[in-house]
Design a protein around this motif. Structure first.
Motif, mmCIF file in Angstrom:
data_model
loop_
_atom_site.group_PDB
_atom_site.id
_atom_site.type_symbol
_atom_site.label_atom_id
_atom_site.label_comp_id
_atom_site.label_asym_id
_atom_site.label_seq_id
_atom_site.Cartn_x
_atom_site.Cartn_y
_atom_site.Cartn_z
ATOM 1 N N ILE A 219 3.621 -12.825 -8.799
ATOM 2 C CA ILE A 219 3.884 -11.419 -8.474
ATOM 3 C C ILE A 219 3.592 -11.153 -6.999
ATOM 4 O O ILE A 219 4.338 -10.439 -6.313
ATOM 5 C CB ILE A 219 3.039 -10.495 -9.372
ATOM 6 C CG1 ILE A 219 3.472 -10.613 -10.843
ATOM 7 C CG2 ILE A 219 3.129 -9.047 -8.902
ATOM 8 C CD1 ILE A 219 4.840 -10.073 -11.136
ATOM 9 N N LYS A 220 2.522 -11.729 -6.487
ATOM 10 C CA LYS A 220 2.153 -11.543 -5.080
ATOM 11 C C LYS A 220 3.242 -12.059 -4.154
ATOM 12 O O LYS A 220 3.607 -11.407 -3.163
ATOM 13 C CB LYS A 220 0.834 -12.252 -4.805
ATOM 14 C CG LYS A 220 0.325 -12.151 -3.372
ATOM 15 C CD LYS A 220 -1.013 -12.861 -3.233
ATOM 16 C CE LYS A 220 -1.550 -12.754 -1.809
ATOM 17 N NZ LYS A 220 -0.684 -13.453 -0.840
ATOM 18 N N ASP A 221 3.787 -13.224 -4.457
ATOM 19 C CA ASP A 221 4.819 -13.817 -3.598
ATOM 20 C C ASP A 221 6.160 -13.099 -3.741
ATOM 21 O O ASP A 221 6.858 -12.886 -2.741
ATOM 22 C CB ASP A 221 4.985 -15.305 -3.950
ATOM 23 C CG ASP A 221 3.748 -16.126 -3.584
ATOM 24 O OD1 ASP A 221 2.974 -15.665 -2.728
ATOM 25 O OD2 ASP A 221 3.561 -17.201 -4.178
ATOM 26 N N ILE A 222 6.537 -12.738 -4.945
ATOM 27 C CA ILE A 222 7.842 -12.101 -5.169
ATOM 28 C C ILE A 222 7.929 -10.755 -4.455
ATOM 29 O O ILE A 222 8.920 -10.449 -3.783
ATOM 30 C CB ILE A 222 8.106 -11.943 -6.676
ATOM 31 C CG1 ILE A 222 8.356 -13.306 -7.327
ATOM 32 C CG2 ILE A 222 9.309 -11.021 -6.920
ATOM 33 C CD1 ILE A 222 8.511 -13.248 -8.825
ATOM 34 N N PHE A 223 6.883 -9.936 -4.586
ATOM 35 C CA PHE A 223 6.926 -8.586 -4.018
ATOM 36 C C PHE A 223 6.255 -8.482 -2.653
ATOM 37 O O PHE A 223 6.227 -7.392 -2.069
ATOM 38 C CB PHE A 223 6.273 -7.597 -5.004
ATOM 39 C CG PHE A 223 7.034 -7.437 -6.285
ATOM 40 C CD1 PHE A 223 8.144 -6.610 -6.357
ATOM 41 C CD2 PHE A 223 6.646 -8.128 -7.431
ATOM 42 C CE1 PHE A 223 8.842 -6.458 -7.533
ATOM 43 C CE2 PHE A 223 7.340 -7.980 -8.615
ATOM 44 C CZ PHE A 223 8.453 -7.148 -8.672
ATOM 45 N N ASP A 224 5.708 -9.611 -2.159
ATOM 46 C CA ASP A 224 5.081 -9.649 -0.847
ATOM 47 C C ASP A 224 4.027 -8.537 -0.697
ATOM 48 O O ASP A 224 4.089 -7.684 0.195
ATOM 49 C CB ASP A 224 6.134 -9.519 0.254
ATOM 50 C CG ASP A 224 5.577 -9.856 1.638
ATOM 51 O OD1 ASP A 224 4.563 -10.576 1.703
ATOM 52 O OD2 ASP A 224 6.153 -9.372 2.632
ATOM 53 N N ILE A 225 3.063 -8.529 -1.612
ATOM 54 C CA ILE A 225 2.004 -7.525 -1.626
ATOM 55 C C ILE A 225 0.658 -8.227 -1.451
ATOM 56 O O ILE A 225 0.546 -9.440 -1.637
ATOM 57 C CB ILE A 225 2.026 -6.719 -2.940
ATOM 58 C CG1 ILE A 225 2.040 -7.658 -4.151
ATOM 59 C CG2 ILE A 225 3.229 -5.783 -2.985
ATOM 60 C CD1 ILE A 225 2.050 -6.936 -5.490
ATOM 61 N N GLY B 210 3.536 2.722 -8.607
ATOM 62 C CA GLY B 210 2.185 2.369 -9.022
ATOM 63 C C GLY B 210 2.109 1.079 -9.804
ATOM 64 O O GLY B 210 1.011 0.526 -9.971
ATOM 65 N N PHE B 211 3.233 0.573 -10.305
ATOM 66 C CA PHE B 211 3.220 -0.700 -11.027
ATOM 67 C C PHE B 211 2.802 -1.857 -10.117
ATOM 68 O O PHE B 211 2.374 -2.899 -10.613
ATOM 69 C CB PHE B 211 4.598 -0.989 -11.626
ATOM 70 C CG PHE B 211 4.827 -0.333 -12.949
ATOM 71 C CD1 PHE B 211 4.186 -0.787 -14.091
ATOM 72 C CD2 PHE B 211 5.666 0.756 -13.062
ATOM 73 C CE1 PHE B 211 4.387 -0.192 -15.314
ATOM 74 C CE2 PHE B 211 5.885 1.373 -14.285
ATOM 75 C CZ PHE B 211 5.239 0.901 -15.412
ATOM 76 N N LEU B 212 2.919 -1.687 -8.813
ATOM 77 C CA LEU B 212 2.524 -2.745 -7.878
ATOM 78 C C LEU B 212 1.156 -2.474 -7.269
ATOM 79 O O LEU B 212 0.766 -3.121 -6.301
ATOM 80 C CB LEU B 212 3.585 -2.884 -6.778
ATOM 81 C CG LEU B 212 4.972 -3.307 -7.253
ATOM 82 C CD1 LEU B 212 5.934 -3.401 -6.086
ATOM 83 C CD2 LEU B 212 4.909 -4.638 -7.996
ATOM 84 N N ASP B 213 0.410 -1.517 -7.839
ATOM 85 C CA ASP B 213 -0.947 -1.221 -7.389
ATOM 86 C C ASP B 213 -1.956 -1.730 -8.417
ATOM 87 O O ASP B 213 -1.669 -1.772 -9.613
ATOM 88 C CB ASP B 213 -1.139 0.285 -7.222
ATOM 89 C CG ASP B 213 -0.326 0.850 -6.074
ATOM 90 O OD1 ASP B 213 -0.051 0.085 -5.126
ATOM 91 O OD2 ASP B 213 0.031 2.045 -6.131
ATOM 92 N N PRO B 214 -3.165 -2.105 -7.963
ATOM 93 C CA PRO B 214 -4.235 -2.416 -8.917
ATOM 94 C C PRO B 214 -4.657 -1.154 -9.669
ATOM 95 O O PRO B 214 -4.694 -0.064 -9.094
ATOM 96 C CB PRO B 214 -5.371 -2.930 -8.025
ATOM 97 C CG PRO B 214 -4.723 -3.301 -6.730
ATOM 98 C CD PRO B 214 -3.562 -2.370 -6.569
ATOM 99 N N VAL B 215 -4.956 -1.291 -10.942
ATOM 100 C CA VAL B 215 -5.398 -0.166 -11.761
ATOM 101 C C VAL B 215 -6.585 -0.614 -12.612
ATOM 102 O O VAL B 215 -6.924 -1.795 -12.668
ATOM 103 C CB VAL B 215 -4.262 0.350 -12.677
ATOM 104 C CG1 VAL B 215 -3.113 0.920 -11.860
ATOM 105 C CG2 VAL B 215 -3.773 -0.748 -13.614
#
Length: 297
Positions: free
Chosen positions: A134-140, A237-242
């Motif tokens: 997920i980190k690599d795909i969305f570059d977050i 928000g789906f790409l944020d930590p919760v």
């Protein structure tokens, strides 16, 4: 004859006691949760707890606002259901209606194995495989996000949805399907217009049970969602930590002093989670009753 009636009466009493035990256990759980959760509101505001946007347990004074935890739980669960429901129902249709007996018999054990895998194993898989992906795909900055938790919870809910939906589809009388085919419907038309509506009560129960599995999960979301008590946006928000309610209880209960406001706040969170699950089960029961009445069952 007397001994037979006595035996039947004994069996009846035993079954009643077994059923009554579950009610008593549930009652004690309610008392245990609500008693300690209620004590929080002797020192804190109930409105502040429900509407507060900050969960800062170490601040002075501490802030126990449950909104970030509610939003985190809702976001992760909604994402999981959005993934698991269409995949689960599609898989159930394939196994029960389209697959050959050999393929169906091959797939069913794998589904049962998925249901038996411990949640911590799912968590390790998500942490080692899915989080970097997920980190690599969305570059977050981090892959520990609500999306990661949703994908993992969807994997965990799939076996429940598939198994119960398949049973519901298989329970549809064969005469209904044969009658539809005899009237000239194709196999897909029969599935869509006859089989699925007839099995809707069982499928809806499968979906609700999947929701219950997702919202009550602890270890997996604890390991892959980042555990940040913030109110996420939607849909970004789906790409944020919760942080979810269950993860909060698991993270903090072991270190909190017994009898402190923080201790009672965690019981209040557990009470909210209990009420949420209870409402979900009530909704599921209403849906089942509604469709059973429509079907004349």
């Amino acid at each position: 004859m007397f001994h037979r009636r006595l035996k039947e009466k004994g069996i009846e009493i035993g079954l009643f006691l077994a059923a009554a035990t579950t009610v008593v256990v549930l009652l004690f759980i309610c008392i245990f949760l609500f008693r300690d959760g209620y004590l929080l509101f002797e020192t804190s505001s109930f409105i502040g707890f429900i509407t507060g946007s900050s969960w800062y347990t170490a601040s002075t004074p501490p802030r126990f606002g449950i909104l970030p935890l509610l939003f985190g739980s809702f976001l992760v669960t909604a994402g999981a259901i959005a993934i698991a429901v269409p995949l689960g129902i599609a898989a159930a249709i394939y196994i029960s209606e389209l697959a050959s007996p050999k393929i169906a018999d091959l797939l069913k054990p794998f589904i049962e194995i998925l249901a038996g895998i411990p949640s911590v194993v799912y968590g390790f898989f998500g942490l080692v495989v899915l989080v970097p992906l997920i980190k690599d795909i969305f570059d977050i900055p981090t892959g520990q996000t609500a999306l990661t938790g949703s994908i993992m919870l969807a994997m965990m809910a799939l076996p429940t949805i598939i198994s119960i939906s398949e049973d519901a589809i298989n329970a549809v009388p064969l005469a209904l399907k044969e009658g539809s085919l005899a009237l000239g419907s194709t196999q897909w038309q029969t599935i869509y217009k006859v089989t699925l509506p007839a099995a809707l009560s069982g499928i809806s129960a499968a979906v609700i049970l999947g929701v219950g599995r997702a919202i009550g999960e602890t270890m997996t979301v604890l390991m892959v969602t980042g555990n940040m008590a913030i109110i996420p946006g939607f849909p970004e928000g789906f790409l944020d930590p919760v942080r979810t309610m269950t993860a909060t209880i698991a993270l903090e209960m072991g270190e909190v002093p017994k009898g402190s406001p923080h201790f009672h706040a965690l019981f209040a969170v557990g009470s909210v989670l209990f009420i949420t699950t209870f409402i979900i089960n009530m909704v599921a029961d209403r849906i089942k009753r509604k469709y059973k009445l429509k079907e004349g069952l």
